[in-house]
Motif scaffolding. Structure first.
Motif, PDB file in Angstrom:
ATOM      1  N   ARG A 260      -3.067  -3.844  -3.686  1.00  0.00           N
ATOM      2  CA  ARG A 260      -3.283  -2.860  -4.738  1.00  0.00           C
ATOM      3  C   ARG A 260      -2.070  -1.946  -4.893  1.00  0.00           C
ATOM      4  NH1 ARG A 260      -8.913  -0.259  -3.490  1.00  0.00           N
ATOM      5  NH2 ARG A 260      -8.313   1.089  -5.213  1.00  0.00           N
ATOM      6  N   LEU A 261      -1.396  -1.615  -3.787  1.00  0.00           N
ATOM      7  CA  LEU A 261      -0.175  -0.810  -3.868  1.00  0.00           C
ATOM      8  C   LEU A 261       0.916  -1.566  -4.621  1.00  0.00           C
ATOM      9  CD1 LEU A 261       0.028   0.776  -0.319  1.00  0.00           C
ATOM     10  CD2 LEU A 261       0.085   2.015  -2.471  1.00  0.00           C
ATOM     11  N   ARG A 262       1.066  -2.855  -4.301  1.00  0.00           N
ATOM     12  CA  ARG A 262       2.079  -3.651  -5.001  1.00  0.00           C
ATOM     13  C   ARG A 262       1.786  -3.724  -6.492  1.00  0.00           C
ATOM     14  NH1 ARG A 262       0.931  -7.735  -1.605  1.00  0.00           N
ATOM     15  NH2 ARG A 262       1.559  -7.101   0.453  1.00  0.00           N
ATOM     16  N   LEU A 263       0.509  -3.913  -6.844  1.00  0.00           N
ATOM     17  CA  LEU A 263       0.140  -3.966  -8.262  1.00  0.00           C
ATOM     18  C   LEU A 263       0.423  -2.637  -8.957  1.00  0.00           C
ATOM     19  CD1 LEU A 263      -3.253  -5.901  -8.108  1.00  0.00           C
ATOM     20  CD2 LEU A 263      -1.077  -6.717  -9.034  1.00  0.00           C
ATOM     21  N   GLU A 264       0.144  -1.550  -8.279  1.00  0.00           N
ATOM     22  CA  GLU A 264       0.380  -0.228  -8.863  1.00  0.00           C
ATOM     23  C   GLU A 264       1.874  -0.013  -9.116  1.00  0.00           C
ATOM     24  OE1 GLU A 264      -0.842   3.039 -10.690  1.00  0.00           O
ATOM     25  OE2 GLU A 264      -2.274   1.717  -9.684  1.00  0.00           O
ATOM     26  N   LEU A 265       2.695  -0.454  -8.179  1.00  0.00           N
ATOM     27  CA  LEU A 265       4.144  -0.274  -8.335  1.00  0.00           C
ATOM     28  C   LEU A 265       4.725  -1.159  -9.436  1.00  0.00           C
ATOM     29  CD1 LEU A 265       5.363   0.122  -4.664  1.00  0.00           C
ATOM     30  CD2 LEU A 265       5.303   1.850  -6.469  1.00  0.00           C
ATOM     31  N   ARG A 266       4.073  -2.278  -9.717  1.00  0.00           N
ATOM     32  CA  ARG A 266       4.567  -3.177 -10.771  1.00  0.00           C
ATOM     33  C   ARG A 266       4.284  -2.650 -12.169  1.00  0.00           C
ATOM     34  NH1 ARG A 266       1.899  -8.381  -8.906  1.00  0.00           N
ATOM     35  NH2 ARG A 266       2.622  -8.359  -6.788  1.00  0.00           N
ATOM     36  N   LYS A 267       3.361  -1.705 -12.287  1.00  0.00           N
ATOM     37  CA  LYS A 267       3.025  -1.170 -13.598  1.00  0.00           C
ATOM     38  C   LYS A 267       4.234  -0.469 -14.208  1.00  0.00           C
ATOM     39  CE  LYS A 267      -1.849  -0.205 -12.780  1.00  0.00           C
ATOM     40  NZ  LYS A 267      -2.839   0.885 -12.691  1.00  0.00           N
ATOM     41  N   ARG A 268       4.251  -0.433 -15.503  1.00  0.00           N
ATOM     42  CA  ARG A 268       5.332   0.235 -16.207  1.00  0.00           C
ATOM     43  C   ARG A 268       5.358   1.726 -15.877  1.00  0.00           C
ATOM     44  NH1 ARG A 268       6.627  -0.862 -22.381  1.00  0.00           N
ATOM     45  NH2 ARG A 268       8.829  -0.962 -21.907  1.00  0.00           N
ATOM     46  N   ALA A 269       4.169   2.334 -15.821  1.00  0.00           N
ATOM     47  CA  ALA A 269       4.061   3.758 -15.463  1.00  0.00           C
ATOM     48  C   ALA A 269       3.007   3.882 -14.363  1.00  0.00           C
ATOM     49  CB  ALA A 269       3.661   4.573 -16.688  1.00  0.00           C
ATOM     50  N   PRO A 270       3.426   3.725 -13.105  1.00  0.00           N
ATOM     51  CA  PRO A 270       2.455   3.802 -12.007  1.00  0.00           C
ATOM     52  C   PRO A 270       1.817   5.186 -11.896  1.00  0.00           C
ATOM     53  CG  PRO A 270       4.672   3.386 -11.160  1.00  0.00           C
ATOM     54  CD  PRO A 270       4.774   3.485 -12.638  1.00  0.00           C
ATOM     55  N   ASP A 271       0.549   5.185 -11.537  1.00  0.00           N
ATOM     56  CA  ASP A 271      -0.184   6.434 -11.319  1.00  0.00           C
ATOM     57  C   ASP A 271       0.152   6.930  -9.917  1.00  0.00           C
ATOM     58  OD1 ASP A 271      -1.963   8.479 -11.016  1.00  0.00           O
ATOM     59  OD2 ASP A 271      -3.757   7.271 -11.373  1.00  0.00           O
ATOM     60  N   LEU A 272       0.909   8.002  -9.830  1.00  0.00           N
ATOM     61  CA  LEU A 272       1.365   8.494  -8.533  1.00  0.00           C
ATOM     62  C   LEU A 272       0.219   9.027  -7.687  1.00  0.00           C
ATOM     63  CD1 LEU A 272       4.747  10.173  -9.512  1.00  0.00           C
ATOM     64  CD2 LEU A 272       4.325   7.901  -8.585  1.00  0.00           C
ATOM     65  N   GLY A 273      -0.806   9.549  -8.312  1.00  0.00           N
ATOM     66  CA  GLY A 273      -1.971  10.018  -7.566  1.00  0.00           C
ATOM     67  C   GLY A 273      -2.688   8.860  -6.897  1.00  0.00           C
TER      68      GLY A 273
ATOM     69  N   MET B  60      -8.150  -5.485   9.199  1.00  0.00           N
ATOM     70  CA  MET B  60      -6.960  -6.210   8.773  1.00  0.00           C
ATOM     71  C   MET B  60      -7.084  -6.631   7.307  1.00  0.00           C
ATOM     72  SD  MET B  60      -5.226  -9.588  10.459  1.00  0.00           S
ATOM     73  CE  MET B  60      -6.583 -10.628   9.965  1.00  0.00           C
ATOM     74  N   LEU B  61      -8.263  -7.115   6.919  1.00  0.00           N
ATOM     75  CA  LEU B  61      -8.477  -7.493   5.520  1.00  0.00           C
ATOM     76  C   LEU B  61      -8.378  -6.286   4.595  1.00  0.00           C
ATOM     77  CD1 LEU B  61     -11.399 -10.064   5.648  1.00  0.00           C
ATOM     78  CD2 LEU B  61      -8.987 -10.476   5.183  1.00  0.00           C
ATOM     79  N   MET B  62      -8.950  -5.162   5.032  1.00  0.00           N
ATOM     80  CA  MET B  62      -8.881  -3.943   4.236  1.00  0.00           C
ATOM     81  C   MET B  62      -7.428  -3.528   4.038  1.00  0.00           C
ATOM     82  SD  MET B  62     -10.945  -0.399   4.879  1.00  0.00           S
ATOM     83  CE  MET B  62      -9.820   0.474   5.949  1.00  0.00           C
ATOM     84  N   HIS B  63      -6.635  -3.587   5.100  1.00  0.00           N
ATOM     85  CA  HIS B  63      -5.220  -3.227   5.020  1.00  0.00           C
ATOM     86  C   HIS B  63      -4.490  -4.151   4.044  1.00  0.00           C
ATOM     87  CE1 HIS B  63      -1.032  -2.862   6.370  1.00  0.00           C
ATOM     88  NE2 HIS B  63      -1.369  -1.645   6.742  1.00  0.00           N
ATOM     89  N   GLN B  64      -4.781  -5.444   4.089  1.00  0.00           N
ATOM     90  CA  GLN B  64      -4.129  -6.395   3.191  1.00  0.00           C
ATOM     91  C   GLN B  64      -4.503  -6.139   1.731  1.00  0.00           C
ATOM     92  OE1 GLN B  64      -5.305 -10.202   4.708  1.00  0.00           O
ATOM     93  NE2 GLN B  64      -3.678 -10.231   6.255  1.00  0.00           N
ATOM     94  N   ARG B  65      -5.774  -5.835   1.489  1.00  0.00           N
ATOM     95  CA  ARG B  65      -6.212  -5.559   0.109  1.00  0.00           C
ATOM     96  C   ARG B  65      -5.559  -4.300  -0.427  1.00  0.00           C
ATOM     97  NH1 ARG B  65     -12.142  -6.725   1.867  1.00  0.00           N
ATOM     98  NH2 ARG B  65     -12.193  -8.986   1.640  1.00  0.00           N
ATOM     99  N   ILE B  66      -5.454  -3.280   0.404  1.00  0.00           N
ATOM    100  CA  ILE B  66      -4.810  -2.037  -0.026  1.00  0.00           C
ATOM    101  C   ILE B  66      -3.334  -2.296  -0.307  1.00  0.00           C
ATOM    102  CG2 ILE B  66      -4.173   0.301   0.669  1.00  0.00           C
ATOM    103  CD1 ILE B  66      -6.795   0.345   2.306  1.00  0.00           C
TER     104      ILE B  66
END
Length: 57
Positions: A18-31, A9-15
């Protein structure tokens, strides 16, 4: 809840975070985004499998 379920459950929450942070970037890394989605899916499947096994018959 077992220790293993808690760790998953903790691993799922951390991931998720990290997904939310990636999407907030100006140019998210799709890979990286795709890799994180696969990891999140795997954690979710493992958690579901443990929950089914722990459920009383």
């Amino acid at each position: 809840m077992t220790a293993r379920m808690f760790r998953l459950m903790l691993m799922h929450q951390r991931i998720d975070e990290r997904l939310r942070l990636e999407l907030r970037k100006r140019a998210p890394d799709l890979g990286e985004f795709a890799r994180l989605q696969l990891l999140r899916s795997r954690a979710k499947r493992l958690f579901a499998r443990l929950a089914r096994r722990a459920a009383p018959a």
